[in-house]
Design a protein around this motif. Sequence first.
Motif, PDB file in Angstrom:
ATOM      1  N   TYR A 154       0.850  -1.226  -0.049  1.00 49.48           N
ATOM      2  CA  TYR A 154       0.017   0.047   0.182  1.00 49.48           C
ATOM      3  C   TYR A 154       0.939   1.206   0.052  1.00 49.48           C
ATOM      4  O   TYR A 154       1.631   1.509   1.221  1.00 49.48           O
ATOM      5  CB  TYR A 154      -0.816   0.102   1.050  1.00 49.48           C
ATOM      6  N   GLN A 155       0.787   2.049  -1.079  1.00 45.78           N
ATOM      7  CA  GLN A 155       1.238   3.364  -0.979  1.00 45.78           C
ATOM      8  C   GLN A 155       2.903   3.243  -0.747  1.00 45.78           C
ATOM      9  O   GLN A 155       3.516   4.062  -0.248  1.00 45.78           O
ATOM     10  CB  GLN A 155       0.674   4.421  -0.278  1.00 45.78           C
ATOM     11  N   SER A 207       4.512   1.309   0.994  1.00 49.78           N
ATOM     12  CA  SER A 207       4.918   1.268   2.329  1.00 49.78           C
ATOM     13  C   SER A 207       5.388  -0.051   2.487  1.00 49.78           C
ATOM     14  O   SER A 207       6.158  -0.597   3.561  1.00 49.78           O
ATOM     15  CB  SER A 207       3.712   1.169   3.404  1.00 49.78           C
ATOM     16  N   GLU A 256       0.349   6.450   7.330  1.00 48.75           N
ATOM     17  CA  GLU A 256      -0.428   5.890   6.102  1.00 48.75           C
ATOM     18  C   GLU A 256      -1.904   5.658   6.473  1.00 48.75           C
ATOM     19  O   GLU A 256      -2.848   5.829   5.991  1.00 48.75           O
ATOM     20  CB  GLU A 256      -0.038   4.548   5.579  1.00 48.75           C
ATOM     21  N   LEU A 267      -0.723  -2.524   8.506  1.00 52.26           N
ATOM     22  CA  LEU A 267      -0.201  -1.212   9.056  1.00 52.26           C
ATOM     23  C   LEU A 267      -0.733  -1.063  10.538  1.00 52.26           C
ATOM     24  O   LEU A 267      -1.825  -1.449  10.928  1.00 52.26           O
ATOM     25  CB  LEU A 267      -0.850  -0.043   8.060  1.00 52.26           C
ATOM     26  N   GLU A 322      -4.015   8.726   7.561  1.00 47.66           N
ATOM     27  CA  GLU A 322      -4.369   9.366   6.177  1.00 47.66           C
ATOM     28  C   GLU A 322      -5.804   8.831   5.665  1.00 47.66           C
ATOM     29  O   GLU A 322      -6.740   9.507   5.122  1.00 47.66           O
ATOM     30  CB  GLU A 322      -3.392   9.478   5.210  1.00 47.66           C
TER      31      GLU A 322
END
Length: 360
Positions: free
Chosen positions: A29-30, A32, A45, A39, A48
């Motif tokens: 994810y993004q 990461s 992250e 997460l 957000e």
Amino acid sequence: MKRALNFNAGPAALPESALAKAEKEMMNYQGSGMAVMELSHRSKEFEEINERTKNLLRNLLTIPDEYEILFLQGGASLQFSMVPMNLLEEGSIASYVLTGTWSEKALKEAQKVGNAVIAASSKNANYRFIPSSSEIDIPAESSYLHITTNNTIYGTQWHSIPENLPVSLVADMSSDILSRPLNLSAYGLIYAGAQKNLGPSGVTVVIIHKDLLNRSRPGLPSMLDYRVHADSQSLYNTPPTLSIYFLMLVLQWAEELGGVKQLEQLNKQKAALLYDAVDSSGGFYTGHAEEKSRSLMNVTFTLNNEDLTSAFLHEAEESGFIGLAGHRSVGGCRASIYNAVPLENVEKLSDFMNVFRSKN
């Protein structure tokens, strides 16, 4: 891959674009190097994701600043208890309009907390209609009036809500939230399990006017106190991170589609197709709900006998349609056509109903 024609009542169909995006981001994810469910909920992250999801919902439903948005767990069923625990003031009454199984369950849980009464009911008519505002009797000592805006089992829906009430209006919107525009100022509190119109099961959205946060009873367990969750931005404990992420994806899909007004237009089109198949069948199909109370989310209908019903459901399943069996309370059939059910799938079901009728 061939996708099912999914008409399940919940958990229900999700937008394919949201599923595809989740699949793409599943392992990383993004940037990461982690999946969303890996997460930390305290990470930048996820914070957000949490904030983005709230902002999307606030914009789509035009939620005023004086309302808090909470992401909780326990489904709508836990809200049956949390609402009276937080809003039913000492010495007052909670009033409930009974329009189906879920409002019955909400009343039952409220009665365990305090004095909860029936303000109106259509139970004697097997919940075929929504009571009119003139039929609702709210005791003067009431703290709030509770309604269930859409009734999945019986296929009924409130198309106009009680207005200018002397008490706060509380609504279970689990099965029709985001399906049409709302006048949020008419409500004190809205709650909705996500698994029908908002995303997968696991997260429950609560939208509450800030003035009501001060009603909570002293000494409530922290996890059952709306104030605790509001003060911690829904991060008091580990939230259902994956469900909130999917909620964000579904809200992004709704925004890209054109928002709630566009969803309402599509939902009306879908419902019209199926109700036309019922109404033009010459009695072959019979709708359960009275016409003025028909749901745009759950179309319920019966056939003339059990043999025909069984044949219909068997042939439908063989043709790829899933989830069309009606609830045991009503019998017959039920097509749940929530936001993410594509118009083309409803067109296919309408065609199937017409062909089945012509053959039988």
